[in-house]
Design an enzyme around this catalytic site. Structure first.
Site, short mmCIF file in Angstrom:
data_model
loop_
_atom_site.label_atom_id
_atom_site.label_comp_id
_atom_site.label_asym_id
_atom_site.label_seq_id
_atom_site.Cartn_x
_atom_site.Cartn_y
_atom_site.Cartn_z
N ARG A 154 0.82 -1.22 0.00
CA ARG A 154 0.00 0.00 0.00
C ARG A 154 0.85 1.26 0.00
NH1 ARG A 154 -3.43 -1.01 4.92
NH2 ARG A 154 -2.47 -3.05 5.08
N GLU A 204 1.25 -5.91 13.39
CA GLU A 204 0.13 -5.96 14.33
C GLU A 204 -0.50 -7.35 14.28
OE1 GLU A 204 -2.92 -3.11 13.44
OE2 GLU A 204 -3.94 -3.39 15.35
#
Ligand SMILES: O=P(O)(O)OC[C@H]1O[C@H](OP(=O)(O)OP(=O)(O)O)[C@H](O)[C@@H]1O
Ligand SMILES: Nc1ncnc2[nH]cnc12
Length: 177
Positions: free
Chosen positions: A64, A101
């Site tokens: 991204r 994460e």
């Protein structure tokens, strides 16, 4: 026509609960990037923050980070250098492992991607725990570049990822949650 401002950009980012794992609030930036006026505003506001700093290379993080990263390189007359997931870059690479994460991974850069004369802006779409950007800074430091800046489109303040970034490295994000 709606006037574009930071609140409009923030509201355009879609929240997907429990993706890709239970408990994660996933910030989906595709809903912001798909709108021409929003995309232009985001690119121009971010480029304005980094003009006249002598930035020679944008280092964008797969995948991204490639989207805005390449638009920023164009706007700032800089080159674009990809940081990629393992096994994708064809020539000799430096490698750095990191924690996400939601998992662990390794990042790579071509060993000839930067030179000591470069002023580097590392860009990624989002800062969560800071593992990805930490590994990217470690990779970029291997080249002995003149200066490193870091930019995110979105920063998840509640995860305190910015506290993990070396205080010598200026960090700026357009949107904060
Ligand atoms: O601050 P961190 O906890 O390290 O997380 C942030 C990173 O996680 C996402 O990438 P992801 O690995 O999901 O890959 P993608 O860009 O290919 O979707 C995001 O684009 C950042 O690169
Ligand atoms: N909560 C989150 N939303 C979108 N991208 C992410 N990358 C890591 N954590 C994320």
């Amino acid at each position: 026509m709606t006037k574009i401002n930071l609140d409009v950009v923030q509201a355009s980012i879609r929240n997907i609960p429990d993706f890709p794992k239970p408990g994660i609030q996933f910030k989906d930036v595709t809903t912001a990037f798909k709108e021409p006026e929003l995309f232009r505003f985001i690119v121009e506001e971010t480029a304005a923050h980094y003009r006249n700093l002598g930035i020679t290379r944008i280092v964008g993080v797969e995948s991204r980070g490639f989207i805005l990263g390449s638009a920023l390189a164009y706007e700032l007359d800089a080159g674009f250098v990809p940081v990629r997931k393992p096994g994708k870059l064809p020539a000799e690479t430096y490698k750095q492992s990191y924690e996400l994460e939601y998992g662990t991974d390794t990042l790579e850069m071509h060993t000839d991607a930067l030179s000591p004369d470069d002023v580097v802006l590392i860009h990624d779409d989002l800062l969560a725990t800071g593992g990805t950007v930490g590994a990217t800074i470690d990779l970029v430091r291997k080249f002995g570049v003149k200066k490193i800046f870091v930019n995110f489109f979105v920063e998840l303040d509640f995860l305190k990822g910015s506290e993990k970034i070396d205080k010598q490295v200026p960090v700026w994000s357009l949107i904060h949650f």
